[in-house]
Design a protein around this motif. Structure first.
Motif, PDB file in Angstrom:
ATOM      1  N   GLU A 331       0.852  -1.200   0.000  1.00  0.00           N
ATOM      2  CA  GLU A 331       0.000   0.000   0.000  1.00  0.00           C
ATOM      3  C   GLU A 331       0.879   1.239   0.000  1.00  0.00           C
ATOM      4  N   PRO A 332       0.582   2.221  -0.847  1.00  0.00           N
ATOM      5  CA  PRO A 332       1.447   3.402  -0.942  1.00  0.00           C
ATOM      6  C   PRO A 332       1.509   4.180   0.369  1.00  0.00           C
ATOM      7  N   LEU A 333       2.687   4.723   0.628  1.00  0.00           N
ATOM      8  CA  LEU A 333       2.909   5.528   1.825  1.00  0.00           C
ATOM      9  C   LEU A 333       2.614   6.988   1.510  1.00  0.00           C
ATOM     10  N   SER A 334       1.825   7.629   2.353  1.00  0.00           N
ATOM     11  CA  SER A 334       1.475   9.035   2.158  1.00  0.00           C
ATOM     12  C   SER A 334       2.222   9.891   3.179  1.00  0.00           C
ATOM     13  N   VAL A 335       3.154  10.730   2.689  1.00  0.00           N
ATOM     14  CA  VAL A 335       3.905  11.644   3.557  1.00  0.00           C
ATOM     15  C   VAL A 335       3.318  13.041   3.376  1.00  0.00           C
ATOM     16  N   ILE A 336       2.718  13.572   4.429  1.00  0.00           N
ATOM     17  CA  ILE A 336       2.062  14.883   4.382  1.00  0.00           C
ATOM     18  C   ILE A 336       2.900  15.877   5.161  1.00  0.00           C
ATOM     19  N   ALA A 337       3.538  16.795   4.438  1.00  0.00           N
ATOM     20  CA  ALA A 337       4.326  17.847   5.075  1.00  0.00           C
ATOM     21  C   ALA A 337       3.370  18.953   5.507  1.00  0.00           C
ATOM     22  N   LEU A 338       3.092  19.028   6.798  1.00  0.00           N
ATOM     23  CA  LEU A 338       2.125  19.999   7.299  1.00  0.00           C
ATOM     24  C   LEU A 338       2.642  21.426   7.119  1.00  0.00           C
ATOM     25  N   ALA A 339       1.790  22.276   6.583  1.00  0.00           N
ATOM     26  CA  ALA A 339       2.142  23.658   6.274  1.00  0.00           C
ATOM     27  C   ALA A 339       0.992  24.566   6.694  1.00  0.00           C
ATOM     28  N   PRO A 340       1.211  25.881   6.717  1.00  0.00           N
ATOM     29  CA  PRO A 340       0.142  26.798   7.152  1.00  0.00           C
ATOM     30  C   PRO A 340      -1.170  26.621   6.409  1.00  0.00           C
ATOM     31  N   GLU A 341      -1.116  26.250   5.118  1.00  0.00           N
ATOM     32  CA  GLU A 341      -2.357  26.110   4.358  1.00  0.00           C
ATOM     33  C   GLU A 341      -3.251  24.997   4.889  1.00  0.00           C
ATOM     34  N   HIS A 342      -2.700  24.086   5.689  1.00  0.00           N
ATOM     35  CA  HIS A 342      -3.525  23.023   6.270  1.00  0.00           C
ATOM     36  C   HIS A 342      -4.420  23.531   7.410  1.00  0.00           C
ATOM     37  N   THR A 343      -4.180  24.743   7.879  1.00  0.00           N
ATOM     38  CA  THR A 343      -4.978  25.274   8.993  1.00  0.00           C
ATOM     39  C   THR A 343      -5.665  26.598   8.658  1.00  0.00           C
ATOM     40  N   THR A 344      -5.577  27.049   7.404  1.00  0.00           N
ATOM     41  CA  THR A 344      -6.152  28.356   7.069  1.00  0.00           C
ATOM     42  C   THR A 344      -7.665  28.406   7.263  1.00  0.00           C
ATOM     43  N   SER A 345      -8.337  27.273   7.211  1.00  0.00           N
ATOM     44  CA  SER A 345      -9.794  27.271   7.386  1.00  0.00           C
ATOM     45  C   SER A 345     -10.193  27.353   8.853  1.00  0.00           C
ATOM     46  N   VAL A 346      -9.243  27.120   9.765  1.00  0.00           N
ATOM     47  CA  VAL A 346      -9.575  27.092  11.193  1.00  0.00           C
ATOM     48  C   VAL A 346      -8.759  28.084  12.019  1.00  0.00           C
ATOM     49  N   VAL A 347      -7.724  28.673  11.437  1.00  0.00           N
ATOM     50  CA  VAL A 347      -6.940  29.719  12.105  1.00  0.00           C
ATOM     51  C   VAL A 347      -6.759  30.863  11.118  1.00  0.00           C
ATOM     52  N   ARG A 348      -7.098  32.071  11.554  1.00  0.00           N
ATOM     53  CA  ARG A 348      -6.989  33.232  10.675  1.00  0.00           C
ATOM     54  C   ARG A 348      -5.754  34.050  11.022  1.00  0.00           C
ATOM     55  N   ALA A 349      -5.013  34.442   9.985  1.00  0.00           N
ATOM     56  CA  ALA A 349      -3.853  35.317  10.164  1.00  0.00           C
ATOM     57  C   ALA A 349      -4.145  36.642   9.477  1.00  0.00           C
ATOM     58  N   ARG A 350      -3.934  37.729  10.189  1.00  0.00           N
ATOM     59  CA  ARG A 350      -4.161  39.031   9.584  1.00  0.00           C
ATOM     60  C   ARG A 350      -3.210  40.049  10.202  1.00  0.00           C
ATOM     61  N   GLY A 351      -3.212  41.245   9.636  1.00  0.00           N
ATOM     62  CA  GLY A 351      -2.288  42.268  10.132  1.00  0.00           C
ATOM     63  C   GLY A 351      -0.848  41.886   9.841  1.00  0.00           C
ATOM     64  N   LEU A 352      -0.024  41.845  10.871  1.00  0.00           N
ATOM     65  CA  LEU A 352       1.399  41.541  10.730  1.00  0.00           C
ATOM     66  C   LEU A 352       1.706  40.072  11.000  1.00  0.00           C
ATOM     67  N   ALA A 353       0.727  39.214  10.803  1.00  0.00           N
ATOM     68  CA  ALA A 353       0.926  37.775  11.020  1.00  0.00           C
ATOM     69  C   ALA A 353       1.164  37.062   9.700  1.00  0.00           C
ATOM     70  N   GLU A 354       2.043  36.088   9.742  1.00  0.00           N
ATOM     71  CA  GLU A 354       2.285  35.211   8.607  1.00  0.00           C
ATOM     72  C   GLU A 354       1.917  33.782   9.001  1.00  0.00           C
ATOM     73  N   GLY A 355       1.570  32.980   8.024  1.00  0.00           N
ATOM     74  CA  GLY A 355       1.221  31.601   8.310  1.00  0.00           C
ATOM     75  C   GLY A 355       2.376  30.847   8.944  1.00  0.00           C
ATOM     76  N   ASP A 356       2.105  30.120  10.013  1.00  0.00           N
ATOM     77  CA  ASP A 356       3.133  29.350  10.727  1.00  0.00           C
ATOM     78  C   ASP A 356       2.440  28.127  11.314  1.00  0.00           C
ATOM     79  N   ILE A 357       2.787  26.944  10.839  1.00  0.00           N
ATOM     80  CA  ILE A 357       2.069  25.739  11.232  1.00  0.00           C
ATOM     81  C   ILE A 357       2.204  25.448  12.721  1.00  0.00           C
ATOM     82  N   PHE A 358       3.369  25.696  13.313  1.00  0.00           N
ATOM     83  CA  PHE A 358       3.558  25.419  14.731  1.00  0.00           C
ATOM     84  C   PHE A 358       2.708  26.351  15.590  1.00  0.00           C
ATOM     85  N   LEU A 359       2.675  27.638  15.242  1.00  0.00           N
ATOM     86  CA  LEU A 359       1.861  28.591  15.994  1.00  0.00           C
ATOM     87  C   LEU A 359       0.371  28.306  15.797  1.00  0.00           C
ATOM     88  N   SER A 360      -0.013  27.874  14.601  1.00  0.00           N
ATOM     89  CA  SER A 360      -1.409  27.522  14.358  1.00  0.00           C
ATOM     90  C   SER A 360      -1.832  26.338  15.221  1.00  0.00           C
TER      91      SER A 360
END
Length: 373
Positions: A331-360
């Motif tokens: 069965e194929p192995l799926s490696v998912i590199a988690l990035a900010p876009e994986h949380t954009t629907s549940v964490v909003r960044a605005r103003g002087l914030a940039e996407g950061d997966i750990f902070l999200s």
């Protein structure tokens, strides 16, 4: 007013690793997604004669300065006031350790399982004198051989509790706490270990993904955890990370390239030193996964957490390595590199914030804590 009034909860988030340190200002209103309105991340640069701990603490101080000078005004503009309710800090390996153990309660006569009994089981073990407990929780309860999510008030002869315990180095925790109090004049500071935080958040983000491996790669350590049937089943740490790869890359690069020496396209800067560093890290990861495989069939989903500058390289390295031979099926192995876009629907960044997966992830952990009260 509190969370359920017209104002919001204000939180400073701090993510501490051996590769980088990050900080953010966020606020949370009832029913809304967390809003991060300022963020910063600074790499931990090694200096001659300096330990990883000293480099981390120096970087933490620089992050705190930015959070005060730039973050506080940005937060006031976005949130409408400058009040904060707490400082939430996640600390990764090598300063945190997470372990899983089974605690058994057995009596000749049946007993009623209560919260007091569970608390007794949770506090049955204590850390070594040089460490403090940052988190202890029961992740599964089995009464008379049957797992149950609602054990309270039930009678049993035997109870088996799977207990997750995270500890931090006492001296490091004390120094971090001192630095944060000096910067933010707050006594409401909570430190958590990153491994259980990531497990809790990923379980909410991917509720249908009941089995997976998480690799958390920092500067001087690589953490791994395995989830089976929705329950955290194993945690381990490797004392190797991207620092060795970066050092080898700088040595092999013409002209002394910096972080760019880790090139996802594997260009000519990769020499024998880098190949040896790659092989050593992969062998360590293979050993961790082999330990898991000795207890459980390995899941075919692997989540990868790493800083943005090295994330594509590490994903490619895992994809192309011999690690896949540990999986017995085709069965194929799926490696998912988690990035900010994986949380954009549940964490909003605005103003002087940039996407950061750990902070999200840390923001979502705080949100979940609020929901649970």
């Amino acid at each position: 007013m509190g969370l359920f009034g017209t104002t919001s909860k204000g939180v400073i988030l701090v993510d501490i690793g051996s590769a980088s340190v990050a900080g953010a200002w966020m606020f949370q209103k009832k029913g809304d997604a967390p809003i991060i309105c300022y963020s910063t991340r600074i790499d931990v640069e090694s200096r001659d004669g300096e330990t990883v701990e000293q480099g981390m603490l120096r970087t933490l101080e620089a992050v705190c300065i930015q959070l005060v000078r730039e973050g506080a005004p940005a937060y006031s503009r976005e949130a409408g006031d400058g009040r904060i309710d707490m400082v939430l800090v996640s600390v990764a390996a090598p300063w945190q350790e997470t372990s899983i153990q089974t605690v058994t309660l057995a009596e000749e006569h049946s007993f009623v399982f209560t919260r007091a009994l569970m608390q007794k089981a949770v506090t049955a073990t204590s850390p070594s004198p040089d460490r403090i407990v940052s988190d202890t929780s029961v992740i599964s309860t089995v009464l008379n051989g049957y797992e149950t999510a609602e054990p309270w008030g039930k009678r049993a002869h035997k109870a088996e509790l799977t207990v997750l315990t995270s500890t931090l180095e006492k001296s490091v925790a004390k120094t971090i706490n001192t630095e944060l109090r000096k910067a933010f004049h707050s006594h409401s500071i909570e430190m958590v270990a990153f491994a259980p935080v990531a497990y809790a958040v990923l379980s909410n983000l991917y509720p249908l993904q009941k089995e997976y491996i998480l690799l958390d790669v920092s500067g001087s350590a690589t953490g791994a955890l395995i989830v089976k049937k929705g329950v955290l089943a194993g945690v381990t740490t490797l004392s190797q990370g991207v620092h060795d790869l970066l050092a080898a890359g700088r040595g092999a690069a013409r002209g002394g390239a910096g972080l760019g020496a880790i090139d996802p396209n594997r260009n000519a800067t990769f020499g024998p030193k880098v190949a040896a560093a790659e092989a050593a890290w992969l062998e360590g990861v293979k050993g961790m996964l082999a330990t898991f495989a000795g207890e459980h069939p390995l899941p075919h989903t692997v989540f990868l957490l790493a800083d943005e500058g090295v994330r594509p390289f590490l994903k490619r390295l895992i994809d192309e390595s011999t690690l896949r031979t540990l999986w017995l099926s085709e069965e194929p192995l799926s490696v998912i590199a988690l990035a900010p876009e994986h949380t954009t629907s549940v964490v909003r960044a605005r103003g002087l914030a940039e996407g950061d997966i750990f902070l999200s992830i840390l923001a979502l952990f705080y949100q979940d804590r609020l929901r649970k009260g």
